[in-house]
Write a protein that holds these residues in place. Structure first.
Motif, short mmCIF file in Angstrom:
data_model
loop_
_atom_site.label_atom_id
_atom_site.label_comp_id
_atom_site.label_asym_id
_atom_site.label_seq_id
_atom_site.Cartn_x
_atom_site.Cartn_y
_atom_site.Cartn_z
N SER A 110 1.83 -11.06 5.92
CA SER A 110 2.33 -10.25 7.03
C SER A 110 2.57 -8.80 6.62
O SER A 110 2.15 -7.87 7.31
CB SER A 110 3.64 -10.87 7.55
N ASN A 111 3.23 -8.61 5.49
CA ASN A 111 3.54 -7.25 5.05
C ASN A 111 2.28 -6.45 4.70
O ASN A 111 2.19 -5.26 4.99
CB ASN A 111 4.51 -7.29 3.86
N ILE A 112 1.32 -7.12 4.09
CA ILE A 112 0.07 -6.43 3.74
C ILE A 112 -0.72 -6.09 4.99
O ILE A 112 -1.24 -4.97 5.13
CB ILE A 112 -0.77 -7.30 2.78
N PHE A 113 -0.82 -7.03 5.92
CA PHE A 113 -1.61 -6.81 7.14
C PHE A 113 -1.05 -5.65 7.96
O PHE A 113 -1.79 -4.82 8.50
CB PHE A 113 -1.64 -8.09 7.98
N PHE A 114 0.29 -5.59 8.07
CA PHE A 114 0.92 -4.56 8.91
C PHE A 114 1.35 -3.32 8.13
O PHE A 114 2.03 -2.43 8.69
CB PHE A 114 2.11 -5.16 9.66
N LEU A 136 -8.47 -14.11 0.03
CA LEU A 136 -7.96 -14.31 1.38
C LEU A 136 -7.52 -12.98 1.99
O LEU A 136 -7.87 -12.67 3.15
CB LEU A 136 -6.78 -15.30 1.35
N ILE A 137 -6.78 -12.21 1.23
CA ILE A 137 -6.31 -10.91 1.71
C ILE A 137 -7.50 -9.99 2.00
O ILE A 137 -7.52 -9.27 3.01
CB ILE A 137 -5.35 -10.26 0.69
N SER A 138 -8.47 -9.98 1.14
CA SER A 138 -9.66 -9.15 1.34
C SER A 138 -10.37 -9.51 2.64
O SER A 138 -10.79 -8.62 3.40
CB SER A 138 -10.62 -9.32 0.16
N LEU A 139 -10.48 -10.81 2.91
CA LEU A 139 -11.11 -11.27 4.15
C LEU A 139 -10.31 -10.82 5.38
O LEU A 139 -10.88 -10.33 6.36
CB LEU A 139 -11.22 -12.80 4.13
N ILE A 140 -8.99 -10.98 5.32
CA ILE A 140 -8.13 -10.60 6.43
C ILE A 140 -8.20 -9.10 6.71
O ILE A 140 -8.33 -8.67 7.86
CB ILE A 140 -6.67 -11.03 6.14
N LEU A 141 -8.13 -8.30 5.66
CA LEU A 141 -8.17 -6.84 5.83
C LEU A 141 -9.54 -6.37 6.33
O LEU A 141 -9.63 -5.38 7.07
CB LEU A 141 -7.80 -6.15 4.53
#
Length: 471
Positions: A88-92, A6-11
């Motif tokens: 949130s913290n990873i995205f920003f 999920l994080i990989s997709l978002i980033l």
């Protein structure tokens, strides 16, 4: 889908598809944004997904399995609510780590301490931002409808501050914000506990739980240092959490910061006379906490540079409406806050006290009788009116308040708040010199919430527009 996937997709979307923001509210979605759907109501969930797609959401993540194969842009992820702060913290890129972040919590005084602290930091040439639920046109003060907004709003806010070279940020931390984990994962440098009294028991159900949530802010975060008001048992308990925490008190001379009855702040053999900064002892105490918080965060204090300290709107806002007669507008909407301001008015004025107040609908019903008792004890005349009734019957709210009132001959019930204020002004006009009209409960608010709608309404504007003002 795993969390790493999920994080990989978002980033990837952030890097390659122009995605700049993540939203929890479908109405705020912009083109290429990511929308996270948390609704547990299937019908509403579908409605929100449709809105997000129509606004151009690049990716929609839902915790509702039924949405799994509805559209290629919609991804299913279970327990999404528990991963919000991490996402949130990873995205920003954890922007709070690049700022000095102050978190102010407590039942009363959060807005005032934050507002005063912001002015002190600015006068000390520190580029600081204040996030406030009080609308203000002052530079470096930013508005949020919620006292403590969600994690995506906060990280977006911090990210913007970093891009604009801010060095510090000041937040008010509500019990709802703590309990709902809106601040989880943020990096706080300094904290402050102002006080504790009955409030929000419609949500927390008991003072024990409410106190536990407040205490958890100091247990669950790692601070450089904090300022703790120890004039309550909870304050004393919080102070013991860390040897790095400083105490402030208006009762105990041995506290690290002692605010005496003459409005003088004592610390480390230095004194700060705050008598001339406000005509309210409670506001002077809030100012003392702001000064103390600045001192422990190693900001140099020069009182000569902050002679014109401003109060936040709707906090002990005093207006001379007739010669020698005054109106005080205040946000007091809890028993302790109402008692504090009425006690101060009685101590500083020799005339009559006329009080206008109500209680919010669909909120803590247990405080209504108590507020009626307090208002009657400290007032010569009362006007009970609408606050924000929301979906509750205003007559039921009035009945609950009246259970605490015995002198019915000195009490008026006027449902329309504008008419109630006009009645209060008329009573004040013919009252003795040095009388005060208190309008409590809404303070800075510029709306009244009735049956799901917010109508434009401001106590302040009614007072200022009165044809009798300053006559």
């Amino acid at each position: 889908m795993t969390f790493d996937e999920l994080i990989s997709l978002i980033l990837d979307l952030k890097k390659n598809s122009g995605c700049k923001s993540i939203n929890l509210n479908s109405n705020f979605v912009k083109k290429n944004d990511i929308y996270l759907s948390l609704s547990e109501d299937p019908k509403k969930n579908l409605e929100y997904l449709s809105i997000a797609r129509s606004k151009g959401a690049k990716l929609i993540i839902s915790s509702d399995r039924a949405c799994k194969n509805r559209h290629s842009s919609i991804k299913y992820f279970p327990n999404l609510k528990n991963k919000l702060s991490e996402i949130s913290n990873i995205f920003f890129d954890e922007p709070s780590k690049n700022l000095k972040v102050y978190g102010i919590t407590g039942t009363n005084g959060k807005s005032s301490v934050s507002f005063f602290l912001h002015q002190i930091l600015k006068e000390s040439n520190l580029k600081a931002a204040l996030l406030s639920s009080i609308k203000n046109k002052k530079k470096d003060v930013f508005f949020s409808e919620l006292t403590t907004p969600d994690t995506f709003f906060l990280n977006q806010f911090f990210s913007n501050l970093c891009n604009e070279n801010y060095k510090a940020a000041i937040l008010e931390i509500s019990s709802h914000g703590i309990h709902q984990k809106r601040i989880q994962g943020l990096d706080f440098n300094f904290g402050c506990f102002t006080n504790i009294s009955r409030d929000h028991l419609d949500y927390h159900k008991s003072m024990k739980e409410y106190s536990r949530v407040k205490e958890s802010f100091f247990l669950d975060n790692v601070f450089e240092t904090c300022l703790i008001n120890i004039d309550s048992s909870l304050g004393k308990k919080i102070k013991k959490i860390s040897s790095n925490f400083y105490s402030i008190s208006s009762k105990e001379k041995k506290a690290d910061f002692f605010f005496d009855k003459n409005s003088v702040l004592h610390h480390d053999r230095k004194i700060y006379n705050l008598k001339n900064y406000s005509n309210s002892n409670f506001m002077q105490l809030n100012f003392a906490m702001a000064i103390s918080l600045a001192i422990i965060s190693k900001v140099k204090i020069n009182l000569n540079k902050i002679k014109n300290i401003l109060n936040p709107l709707g906090r002990f806002e005093k207006i001379e409406v007739f010669k020698g007669k005054y109106c005080v507008i205040d946000y007091a909407h809890s028993p302790a806050a109402l008692e504090t301001i009425l006690n101060e008015i009685n101590l500083s004025h020799n005339g009559d006290v006329i009080s206008i107040f109500g209680c919010g609908g669909d909120r803590d019903k247990g405080k209504r009788k108590k507020m009626g008792e307090i208002a009657e004890k400290f007032s010569n005349e009362l006007i009970i009116t609408n606050d924000n009734p929301r979906w509750e019957d205003p007559l039921k709210i009035k009945t609950d308040i009246m259970k605490g009132i015995k002198k019915l001959s000195q009490t008026h019930f006027i449902l329309d708040r504008k008419e109630a204020i006009e009645k209060g002004l008329n009573l004040l006009k013919f009252a003795k010199k040095d009388s005060v009209l208190l309008i409590a409960g809404k303070g800075h608010e510029d709306f009244q919430e009735i049956e799901g709608k917010k109508y434009s309404f401001s106590d302040r504007k009614i007072i200022h527009k009165s044809e009798d003002v300053n006559r």
